[in-house]
Design a protein around this motif. Structure first.
Motif, PDB file in Angstrom:
ATOM      1  N   LEU A 173     115.014 -72.811 -68.523  1.00  0.00           N
ATOM      2  CA  LEU A 173     115.449 -72.790 -69.611  1.00  0.00           C
ATOM      3  C   LEU A 173     115.626 -71.380 -70.225  1.00  0.00           C
ATOM      4  O   LEU A 173     115.259 -70.500 -69.644  1.00  0.00           O
ATOM      5  N   VAL A 174     116.600 -71.377 -71.286  1.00  0.00           N
ATOM      6  CA  VAL A 174     116.623 -70.201 -72.015  1.00  0.00           C
ATOM      7  C   VAL A 174     116.298 -70.282 -73.527  1.00  0.00           C
ATOM      8  O   VAL A 174     116.241 -71.246 -73.985  1.00  0.00           O
ATOM      9  N   ILE A 175     116.303 -69.196 -74.215  1.00  0.00           N
ATOM     10  CA  ILE A 175     116.012 -68.931 -75.663  1.00  0.00           C
ATOM     11  C   ILE A 175     117.055 -68.366 -76.299  1.00  0.00           C
ATOM     12  O   ILE A 175     117.765 -67.477 -75.740  1.00  0.00           O
ATOM     13  N   ASN A 176     117.633 -69.163 -77.123  1.00  0.00           N
ATOM     14  CA  ASN A 176     118.965 -68.604 -77.884  1.00  0.00           C
ATOM     15  C   ASN A 176     118.262 -67.563 -79.081  1.00  0.00           C
ATOM     16  O   ASN A 176     117.637 -67.530 -79.979  1.00  0.00           O
ATOM     17  N   PRO A 177     118.663 -66.140 -78.597  1.00  0.00           N
ATOM     18  CA  PRO A 177     118.052 -64.979 -79.489  1.00  0.00           C
ATOM     19  C   PRO A 177     118.630 -65.112 -80.655  1.00  0.00           C
ATOM     20  O   PRO A 177     117.648 -64.364 -81.726  1.00  0.00           O
ATOM     21  N   GLU A 178     119.587 -65.586 -81.219  1.00  0.00           N
ATOM     22  CA  GLU A 178     120.142 -65.737 -82.416  1.00  0.00           C
ATOM     23  C   GLU A 178     119.415 -66.737 -83.343  1.00  0.00           C
ATOM     24  O   GLU A 178     119.227 -66.713 -84.436  1.00  0.00           O
ATOM     25  N   GLU A 179     118.636 -67.646 -82.692  1.00  0.00           N
ATOM     26  CA  GLU A 179     117.913 -68.730 -83.155  1.00  0.00           C
ATOM     27  C   GLU A 179     116.338 -68.341 -83.375  1.00  0.00           C
ATOM     28  O   GLU A 179     115.628 -69.056 -84.055  1.00  0.00           O
ATOM     29  N   CYS A 180     115.804 -67.580 -82.454  1.00  0.00           N
ATOM     30  CA  CYS A 180     114.470 -67.369 -82.460  1.00  0.00           C
ATOM     31  C   CYS A 180     113.904 -66.785 -83.648  1.00  0.00           C
ATOM     32  O   CYS A 180     114.677 -65.893 -84.021  1.00  0.00           O
ATOM     33  N   ILE A 181     112.734 -67.050 -83.936  1.00  0.00           N
ATOM     34  CA  ILE A 181     112.275 -66.506 -85.434  1.00  0.00           C
ATOM     35  C   ILE A 181     111.135 -65.564 -85.070  1.00  0.00           C
ATOM     36  O   ILE A 181     110.477 -65.223 -85.852  1.00  0.00           O
ATOM     37  N   ASP A 182     111.031 -65.150 -83.628  1.00  0.00           N
ATOM     38  CA  ASP A 182     109.909 -64.288 -83.394  1.00  0.00           C
ATOM     39  C   ASP A 182     108.595 -64.673 -83.612  1.00  0.00           C
ATOM     40  O   ASP A 182     107.838 -63.609 -83.919  1.00  0.00           O
ATOM     41  N   CYS A 183     108.439 -65.827 -83.742  1.00  0.00           N
ATOM     42  CA  CYS A 183     106.714 -66.281 -83.923  1.00  0.00           C
ATOM     43  C   CYS A 183     105.918 -66.088 -82.928  1.00  0.00           C
ATOM     44  O   CYS A 183     104.778 -66.096 -83.094  1.00  0.00           O
ATOM     45  N   GLY A 184     106.411 -66.205 -81.594  1.00  0.00           N
ATOM     46  CA  GLY A 184     105.539 -65.961 -80.461  1.00  0.00           C
ATOM     47  C   GLY A 184     104.830 -67.232 -79.812  1.00  0.00           C
ATOM     48  O   GLY A 184     104.120 -67.003 -78.996  1.00  0.00           O
ATOM     49  N   ALA A 185     105.108 -68.396 -80.572  1.00  0.00           N
ATOM     50  CA  ALA A 185     104.290 -69.606 -80.364  1.00  0.00           C
ATOM     51  C   ALA A 185     104.440 -70.048 -78.819  1.00  0.00           C
ATOM     52  O   ALA A 185     103.530 -70.631 -78.150  1.00  0.00           O
ATOM     53  N   CYS A 186     105.655 -69.735 -78.134  1.00  0.00           N
ATOM     54  CA  CYS A 186     105.929 -70.333 -76.927  1.00  0.00           C
ATOM     55  C   CYS A 186     105.259 -69.600 -76.006  1.00  0.00           C
ATOM     56  O   CYS A 186     105.045 -70.104 -74.760  1.00  0.00           O
ATOM     57  N   GLU A 187     105.169 -68.127 -75.952  1.00  0.00           N
ATOM     58  CA  GLU A 187     104.639 -67.187 -74.950  1.00  0.00           C
ATOM     59  C   GLU A 187     103.416 -67.663 -74.330  1.00  0.00           C
ATOM     60  O   GLU A 187     103.632 -67.757 -73.018  1.00  0.00           O
ATOM     61  N   PRO A 188     102.451 -67.816 -75.187  1.00  0.00           N
ATOM     62  CA  PRO A 188     101.096 -68.287 -74.273  1.00  0.00           C
ATOM     63  C   PRO A 188     101.124 -69.776 -73.878  1.00  0.00           C
ATOM     64  O   PRO A 188     100.327 -69.962 -73.024  1.00  0.00           O
ATOM     65  N   GLU A 189     102.164 -70.768 -74.031  1.00  0.00           N
ATOM     66  CA  GLU A 189     102.380 -71.811 -73.421  1.00  0.00           C
ATOM     67  C   GLU A 189     102.934 -71.946 -72.300  1.00  0.00           C
ATOM     68  O   GLU A 189     102.719 -73.146 -71.574  1.00  0.00           O
ATOM     69  N   CYS A 190     103.631 -71.089 -71.803  1.00  0.00           N
ATOM     70  CA  CYS A 190     104.250 -70.950 -70.408  1.00  0.00           C
ATOM     71  C   CYS A 190     103.186 -70.620 -69.547  1.00  0.00           C
ATOM     72  O   CYS A 190     102.852 -69.667 -69.257  1.00  0.00           O
ATOM     73  N   PRO A 191     103.117 -71.702 -68.624  1.00  0.00           N
ATOM     74  CA  PRO A 191     102.219 -71.561 -67.202  1.00  0.00           C
ATOM     75  C   PRO A 191     102.759 -70.522 -66.068  1.00  0.00           C
ATOM     76  O   PRO A 191     101.952 -69.927 -65.572  1.00  0.00           O
ATOM     77  N   ALA A 192     104.129 -70.403 -66.024  1.00  0.00           N
ATOM     78  CA  ALA A 192     104.663 -69.245 -65.513  1.00  0.00           C
ATOM     79  C   ALA A 192     104.906 -68.054 -65.900  1.00  0.00           C
ATOM     80  O   ALA A 192     105.235 -66.982 -64.992  1.00  0.00           O
ATOM     81  N   GLU A 193     104.397 -67.813 -67.050  1.00  0.00           N
ATOM     82  CA  GLU A 193     104.305 -66.676 -67.939  1.00  0.00           C
ATOM     83  C   GLU A 193     105.825 -65.919 -67.833  1.00  0.00           C
ATOM     84  O   GLU A 193     106.229 -64.857 -67.509  1.00  0.00           O
ATOM     85  N   ALA A 194     106.784 -66.916 -67.923  1.00  0.00           N
ATOM     86  CA  ALA A 194     108.303 -66.579 -68.001  1.00  0.00           C
ATOM     87  C   ALA A 194     108.767 -66.022 -69.445  1.00  0.00           C
ATOM     88  O   ALA A 194     109.991 -65.535 -69.349  1.00  0.00           O
ATOM     89  N   ILE A 195     108.046 -66.109 -70.520  1.00  0.00           N
ATOM     90  CA  ILE A 195     108.632 -65.675 -71.848  1.00  0.00           C
ATOM     91  C   ILE A 195     108.053 -64.390 -72.069  1.00  0.00           C
ATOM     92  O   ILE A 195     106.893 -64.016 -72.185  1.00  0.00           O
ATOM     93  N   ILE A 196     109.002 -63.337 -72.445  1.00  0.00           N
ATOM     94  CA  ILE A 196     108.750 -62.015 -72.956  1.00  0.00           C
ATOM     95  C   ILE A 196     109.193 -61.519 -74.331  1.00  0.00           C
ATOM     96  O   ILE A 196     110.202 -62.244 -74.743  1.00  0.00           O
ATOM     97  N   ARG A 197     108.617 -60.495 -75.095  1.00  0.00           N
ATOM     98  CA  ARG A 197     109.274 -60.262 -76.146  1.00  0.00           C
ATOM     99  C   ARG A 197     110.277 -59.279 -75.908  1.00  0.00           C
ATOM    100  O   ARG A 197     110.489 -58.506 -74.756  1.00  0.00           O
ATOM    101  N   ASP A 198     111.487 -59.344 -76.685  1.00  0.00           N
ATOM    102  CA  ASP A 198     112.714 -58.488 -76.643  1.00  0.00           C
ATOM    103  C   ASP A 198     112.335 -56.774 -76.219  1.00  0.00           C
ATOM    104  O   ASP A 198     113.202 -56.128 -76.067  1.00  0.00           O
ATOM    105  N   THR A 199     111.168 -56.618 -76.780  1.00  0.00           N
ATOM    106  CA  THR A 199     110.499 -54.994 -76.663  1.00  0.00           C
ATOM    107  C   THR A 199     110.125 -54.636 -75.573  1.00  0.00           C
ATOM    108  O   THR A 199     109.789 -53.398 -75.467  1.00  0.00           O
ATOM    109  N   VAL A 200     109.765 -55.426 -74.407  1.00  0.00           N
ATOM    110  CA  VAL A 200     109.171 -55.092 -73.333  1.00  0.00           C
ATOM    111  C   VAL A 200     110.210 -54.504 -72.272  1.00  0.00           C
ATOM    112  O   VAL A 200     111.301 -54.732 -72.358  1.00  0.00           O
ATOM    113  N   ALA A 201     110.002 -53.174 -71.771  1.00  0.00           N
ATOM    114  CA  ALA A 201     110.782 -52.543 -70.979  1.00  0.00           C
ATOM    115  C   ALA A 201     111.573 -53.660 -70.141  1.00  0.00           C
ATOM    116  O   ALA A 201     110.836 -54.490 -69.269  1.00  0.00           O
TER     117      ALA A 201
END
Length: 111
Positions: free
Chosen positions: A33-61
């Motif tokens: 899956l991918v996230i559309n950066p133009e539609e994401c509202i930066d709420c962060g709700a998805c990040e802790p739900e991912c068992p594979a830890e595949a979701i990151i904030r765009d400010t990460v190196a």
């Protein structure tokens, strides 16, 4: 700001993130899956739900690469609103490195 999906999702595609996303900004490829950066509202709700830890904030190196990647494939893959089948071997792929080069399938999902 936005959250994006990284190569850790490839071949895992758990889809737990969909349930928590109020913006419905996920798009589905054949094996990730991918996230559309133009539609994401930066709420962060998805990040802790991912068992594979595949979701990151765009400010990460190094996230710039994944922002561009997510934008590219969100433009051509279908939006996913409800979880589908999780691959039977998804847990076997957690933590495997180098999946972008060896396992990524650029095809849209074929549901």
């Amino acid at each position: 700001m936005t959250f994006v999906v990284t190569e850790s999702c490839i071949r895992c595609k758990f889809q737990d993130c969909l349930q928590s996303c109020p913006a419905t900004c996920f798009y589905e490829g054949e094996n990730m899956l991918v996230i559309n950066p133009e539609e994401c509202i930066d709420c962060g709700a998805c990040e802790p739900e991912c068992p594979a830890e595949a979701i990151i904030r765009d400010t990460v190196a190094g996230a710039e690469k994944w922002v561009a990647f997510n934008r590219q494939y969100a433009a051509v893959w279908p939006k996913i609103r409800k979880p589908g089948e999780v691959p039977e071997d998804a847990e076997d792929w957690i933590g495997v490195e180098g999946k972008l080069e060896t396992e990524f399938n650029p095809a849209p999902a074929s549901r």
